[in-house]
Design an enzyme around this catalytic site. Sequence first.
Site, short mmCIF file in Angstrom:
data_model
loop_
_atom_site.label_atom_id
_atom_site.label_comp_id
_atom_site.label_asym_id
_atom_site.label_seq_id
_atom_site.Cartn_x
_atom_site.Cartn_y
_atom_site.Cartn_z
N CYS A 71 0.65 -14.21 -8.90
CA CYS A 71 1.19 -13.30 -9.11
C CYS A 71 2.71 -13.12 -10.81
CB CYS A 71 2.34 -12.88 -8.22
SG CYS A 71 2.88 -10.96 -8.40
N ASP B 41 8.22 15.45 -4.62
CA ASP B 41 7.85 16.15 -3.53
C ASP B 41 9.26 17.59 -3.39
OD1 ASP B 41 6.34 16.92 -1.37
OD2 ASP B 41 7.30 14.40 -0.03
N SER B 42 8.31 18.31 -2.61
CA SER B 42 8.64 19.67 -1.79
C SER B 42 10.19 20.05 -1.02
CB SER B 42 7.86 21.18 -2.20
OG SER B 42 6.90 20.47 -0.16
N GLY B 43 9.90 19.40 -0.13
CA GLY B 43 10.64 19.33 0.81
C GLY B 43 10.29 19.97 1.95
N GLY C 18 -0.23 15.98 5.29
CA GLY C 18 -1.27 15.98 6.52
C GLY C 18 -1.30 14.79 6.63
N HIS D 251 8.20 -7.73 -5.89
CA HIS D 251 7.16 -8.46 -5.73
C HIS D 251 6.21 -7.61 -5.31
CE1 HIS D 251 3.36 -10.60 -4.81
NE2 HIS D 251 3.28 -10.30 -3.64
N ASP E 112 5.10 23.48 1.27
CA ASP E 112 4.05 23.50 2.67
C ASP E 112 4.36 23.22 4.07
OD1 ASP E 112 4.50 21.14 2.46
OD2 ASP E 112 2.75 20.13 2.80
N CYS F 20 7.93 -13.66 -8.35
CA CYS F 20 7.27 -14.84 -8.36
C CYS F 20 7.33 -15.67 -10.13
CB CYS F 20 5.54 -14.43 -8.30
SG CYS F 20 5.08 -13.46 -6.48
N CYS G 1 5.13 -10.92 -10.87
CA CYS G 1 5.90 -10.53 -11.48
C CYS G 1 7.39 -11.22 -10.99
CB CYS G 1 6.65 -9.84 -9.66
SG CYS G 1 6.98 -10.99 -8.98
N GLN H 46 -3.29 21.57 3.52
CA GLN H 46 -3.60 21.01 5.18
C GLN H 46 -4.73 21.31 5.93
OE1 GLN H 46 -0.86 19.08 6.51
NE2 GLN H 46 0.26 19.28 4.58
N ASP I 159 1.22 7.66 -3.11
CA ASP I 159 2.89 7.21 -3.13
C ASP I 159 2.93 6.63 -1.48
OD1 ASP I 159 3.06 10.07 -1.29
OD2 ASP I 159 4.89 9.12 -1.27
N PHE J 183 7.27 18.40 3.73
CA PHE J 183 7.21 17.67 4.71
C PHE J 183 8.77 16.96 5.95
CE2 PHE J 183 7.71 13.07 5.97
CZ PHE J 183 5.93 12.54 6.68
#
Lengths: 380, 380
Positions: free
Chosen positions: A301, A90-92, A213, A332, A144, A306, A303, A186, A263, A94
């Site tokens: 599950c 991420d660009s920073g 956004g 999990h 952004d 589990c 994982c 945005q 994400d 946010f």
Amino acid sequence: MFDLLHTAPSTKARRGRLTTPHGVVDTPVFMSVGTQGSVKAVDPRELRELGTQIILGNTYHLHIRPGMDIIRAAGGLHNFINWPLPILTDSGGFQVFSLATIRKIKAHGVEFRSHLDGSLLFLGPKEAMQIQRELGSDIAMVFDDCPPHTSTPREFRAAVERTMRWAAECREQPRAPGQMVFGIVQGGIDPHLREECAKSLVALKFDGYAIGGVSVGEPEPEMFRAVEITEPHLPADQPRYAMGLGTPAQMVELVARGIDMFDCVLPTRVARNGTAFTRKGSISIKAGAYKSDFRPIEEDCDCFACRHFTRAYLRHLLNVGEILGLRMLSVHNTRMFVRTMEQARAAIENGTFAEFRRDFVANYVPTQKVLLARAAAADR
Amino acid sequence: MFDLLHTAPSTKARRGRLTTPHGVVDTPVFMSVGTQGSVKAVDPRELRELGTQIILGNTYHLHIRPGMDIIRAAGGLHNFINWPLPILTDSGGFQVFSLATIRKIKAHGVEFRSHLDGSLLFLGPKEAMQIQRELGSDIAMVFDDCPPHTSTPREFRAAVERTMRWAAECREQPRAPGQMVFGIVQGGIDPHLREECAKSLVALKFDGYAIGGVSVGEPEPEMFRAVEITEPHLPADQPRYAMGLGTPAQMVELVARGIDMFDCVLPTRVARNGTAFTRKGSISIKAGAYKSDFRPIEEDCDCFACRHFTRAYLRHLLNVGEILGLRMLSVHNTRMFVRTMEQARAAIENGTFAEFRRDFVANYVPTQKVLLARAAAADR
């Protein structure tokens, strides 16, 4: 770099494949968040075992600590953290707008004080792209302007204009070898602003497009609306990424709306409070109901947690504050998110996505606790 | 159940093999401490990968949380925590005398208030053995009276008399199938008291003998003295266990004094403060000196942390509070303790233990920080 393999009848769901310098990412995909160079409480072996294809790093946080001198000396972020698969950074933008104390927004970036020690820093399109080039991420995001969802129409317009101008600046910066750059749309829930922003970015020919956004504390209907009014303006042959989202049911709904990448900090964040995600919604493993429950968190599950531990044992670990408890819930929960996307991919391939979506959403009962945690996750 | 395989010329070091219901333990051995049913921050797979042969559980803590109803319903402690290898359980004596608020010492045990919620509880030889029977540990410890190292001669004598009487009571209690029971010798640094206590316990024919009343904040010379005046009174053909000890160099010195078994919270405790054990002593990974140090914690270490991560990355993780940092230091430190005992075993077999001991202790520079942590570890 992006191959669209299948589309689903009667929804906008897409099955794709993104080829990056560090390997292939099958979409739709959930990307684990490793803000500071580590997916919280989970190690790289565990991440790979549970099917993680790509993780996130964060420009703002890594720039502050450990700082670029160290990551440069390590030979980039992949080497520094020992993660050989793809990384998106991420660009920073946010974080500057949500975590830092902004001193001044200037033409070419933002002067702000670090949320940690108050030191004066500057981040703009040029700086964010340079940092991401040095991090060596497979996918870099443009810098952004991400305003709060409660902004006025005038503020949303100013943010979109700045976002478009900064996107053009980002587009001109040099990149790491093979690095892709995604634009970020945005515009709040104003269809005209979103369209204008999307078209302006598409004209710049990015490698993919994110919807920003969202996951900024807005109610769920506004989030869906922001996606619905943006997606039609994004090219079909490039990946689309809904930033910071969502719950498992929200991800399935967003796949149905044509989104390929997600994400979210939820799987590891709520794990630290003792909350486990299941196919039917989330449960609080600390609850007394589980004290003699010797079943795994989720019966089917696959994982590590589990396969090895019971609800009763995990409840005990969480109640006495043993780290293994939150570790296993983090494993999990991440697996649950990754697996939901695996199931979505299979359903798209088999032509059964519409039924999968209907069943998934009908069975999944979101808890207020998790929805609140999602809102709070805006401080990621 | 205990085979003495080799002895070392010119020292009292012994190479042995202890056979338990859940497998064989090669001695000398370091046992990882899992007080509340988890070795802090480390999972069972990691423990096995780093060569852990046996772990500890604690009667006092497990009795309070989760409580015996739950562990009984799980089918015992091995099942509850999913650890298939041997477990030794401490009796709770040490914790009652160090953690709890004692209300009254009675003929058959101690009435005390839980350190957690102040509830009134009773633990004595009968109760401690019953709990350990239900836990199903491979080795149970007798319920002893462990006084502070600053006690008066009169207090030491009273503690020894109580310890001997309670040991006899413990000896009569039923056991889990195949469960061994070890006696615990008290007596401070008074040779007569230690001898009297040891002989009285040996007459009761336990399966092994522990030296208690060490690692209770006493200076190192007193600790060695307590061991030296006790060991000659213990049978050569049974295992000897120095409780709560020690640093790597102390363990090597104690092997040379005829001790076979050790347990200590140090490896995982100091890991949580960013301290790593190496062959040359301990280092603080948070130190600025390591910020661009891309070597592993220890060059020739084979642990998961050293095979995957650099000092620079671990330093970053510790500095930003990422759990992976303390996890990996816990893994490395535990491996370092386990490996030191592997090396001691090999040296005894090869007839080179005296040289190994000399080199190890000469190279190992203990830091004040770790010695203080050991003193503080008396609240285990």
